[in-house]
Design a protein around this motif. Structure first.
Motif, PDB file in Angstrom:
ATOM      1  N   SER A  62       3.912   7.382  11.503  1.00 56.99           N
ATOM      2  CA  SER A  62       5.084   6.523  11.281  1.00 56.99           C
ATOM      3  C   SER A  62       4.716   5.053  11.432  1.00 56.99           C
ATOM      4  N   ALA A  63       3.925   4.749  12.440  1.00 54.54           N
ATOM      5  CA  ALA A  63       3.482   3.357  12.646  1.00 54.54           C
ATOM      6  C   ALA A  63       2.632   2.901  11.458  1.00 54.54           C
ATOM      7  N   LEU A  64       1.738   3.754  10.986  1.00 52.18           N
ATOM      8  CA  LEU A  64       0.907   3.426   9.830  1.00 52.18           C
ATOM      9  C   LEU A  64       1.768   3.200   8.594  1.00 52.18           C
ATOM     10  N   MET A  65       2.794   4.029   8.382  1.00 47.23           N
ATOM     11  CA  MET A  65       3.682   3.863   7.232  1.00 47.23           C
ATOM     12  C   MET A  65       4.439   2.540   7.302  1.00 47.23           C
ATOM     13  N   ARG A  66       4.882   2.149   8.510  1.00 47.35           N
ATOM     14  CA  ARG A  66       5.551   0.842   8.650  1.00 47.35           C
ATOM     15  C   ARG A  66       4.580  -0.291   8.315  1.00 47.35           C
ATOM     16  N   TYR A  67       3.351  -0.183   8.785  1.00 43.47           N
ATOM     17  CA  TYR A  67       2.326  -1.192   8.535  1.00 43.47           C
ATOM     18  C   TYR A  67       2.039  -1.285   7.026  1.00 43.47           C
ATOM     19  N   LEU A  68       1.889  -0.138   6.361  1.00 44.69           N
ATOM     20  CA  LEU A  68       1.628  -0.132   4.923  1.00 44.69           C
ATOM     21  C   LEU A  68       2.813  -0.693   4.138  1.00 44.69           C
ATOM     22  N   THR A  69       4.031  -0.429   4.592  1.00 52.15           N
ATOM     23  CA  THR A  69       5.226  -0.976   3.948  1.00 52.15           C
ATOM     24  C   THR A  69       5.230  -2.502   4.048  1.00 52.15           C
ATOM     25  N   GLN A  70       4.838  -3.033   5.207  1.00 53.37           N
ATOM     26  CA  GLN A  70       4.762  -4.480   5.381  1.00 53.37           C
ATOM     27  C   GLN A  70       3.684  -5.084   4.484  1.00 53.37           C
ATOM     28  N   LEU A  82       2.617  -3.844   1.636  1.00 52.48           N
ATOM     29  CA  LEU A  82       3.119  -3.764   0.268  1.00 52.48           C
ATOM     30  C   LEU A  82       4.107  -4.889  -0.017  1.00 52.48           C
ATOM     31  N   ALA A  83       4.986  -5.183   0.924  1.00 52.64           N
ATOM     32  CA  ALA A  83       5.952  -6.273   0.755  1.00 52.64           C
ATOM     33  C   ALA A  83       5.220  -7.613   0.646  1.00 52.64           C
ATOM     34  N   LEU A  84       4.183  -7.801   1.470  1.00 49.55           N
ATOM     35  CA  LEU A  84       3.393  -9.034   1.431  1.00 49.55           C
ATOM     36  C   LEU A  84       2.677  -9.180   0.089  1.00 49.55           C
ATOM     37  N   MET A  85       2.129  -8.091  -0.430  1.00 50.02           N
ATOM     38  CA  MET A  85       1.442  -8.133  -1.726  1.00 50.02           C
ATOM     39  C   MET A  85       2.417  -8.484  -2.851  1.00 50.02           C
ATOM     40  N   LYS A  86       3.632  -7.925  -2.806  1.00 49.39           N
ATOM     41  CA  LYS A  86       4.641  -8.252  -3.811  1.00 49.39           C
ATOM     42  C   LYS A  86       4.974  -9.740  -3.762  1.00 49.39           C
ATOM     43  N   LEU A  87       5.075 -10.275  -2.551  1.00 52.89           N
ATOM     44  CA  LEU A  87       5.364 -11.697  -2.380  1.00 52.89           C
ATOM     45  C   LEU A  87       4.234 -12.542  -2.960  1.00 52.89           C
TER      46      LEU A  87
END
Length: 195
Positions: free
Chosen positions: A163-171, A173-178
């Motif tokens: 779950s922690a890894l998924m939150r980190y990967l989500t962040q 991904l959001a940074l890459m989109k930005l």
């Protein structure tokens, strides 16, 4: 003829033990009855009634469903208990399926009981089962394949790390989109020359 006599002797011994609440010995003798090639439901029903007394409803269902496959003998050579070939077996099955919370199967046997004997209390029992079935209904939840893998394969500690890894990967991904958004809006689009 010898087999039938031996079967009857074993059955009478089983009944004697059953009647005196010596259930382990009764089970042993009921099982001996099953080794003879004689088609009577009585030993199966006897075994099931002991397991019903012990509230082991899974075994009750096993033996009684087997008993339903034994037809009533046309010319019995021993005294049979008529309800074992009708209402009694369905009653025991309905109760055991109800205890196992298998309400649809309980309803099936209650309906069979009503078919055999049109007693109004069977209809009340059927309605009671239907009410329990409605109460037990749980709306299915949607699960993604990833959720199913997580729930079935990972321990609780691994699940927390995942779950922690998924939150980190989500962040990330959001940074890459930005970054892509900034790059597209900051730098001019390249012009392709025709050659």
């Amino acid at each position: 003829d010898h087999i039938n006599t031996s079967f009857q002797a074993a059955y009478k011994i089983a009944q004697a033990y059953h009647g005196t609440a010596r259930h382990d010995l009764a089970l042993e003798w009921y099982h001996k009855c099953l080794t003879f090639q004689v088609d009577y439901r009585e030993p199966l029903v006897g075994i099931a009634s002991i397991y019903q007394h012990r509230e082991d409803h899974g075994k009750v269902v096993f033996y009684l469903e087997a008993a339903l496959n034994v037809p009533e003998p046309k010319h019995p050579e021993m005294v049979i208990f008529k309800p074992n070939y009708g209402l009694h077996v369905h009653d025991m099955l309905a109760k055991s399926y109800f205890a196992l919370k298998k309400y649809k199967k309980s309803i099936k046997h209650l309906e069979k009981m009503y078919e055999l004997e049109r007693q109004p209390h069977f209809l009340a029992d059927i309605q009671n089962c239907k009410n329990e079935l409605k109460k037990s209904y749980k709306r299915p939840t949607t699960s993604t394949r990833l959720n199913l893998v997580m729930l079935t394969c990972l321990s609780s500690q691994e699940l927390m790390r995942f779950s922690a890894l998924m939150r980190y990967l989500t962040q990330i991904l959001a940074l890459m989109k930005l970054l892509v958004f900034i790059a597209l809006n900051t730098f001019p689009a390249p012009v392709l020359s025709k050659q």
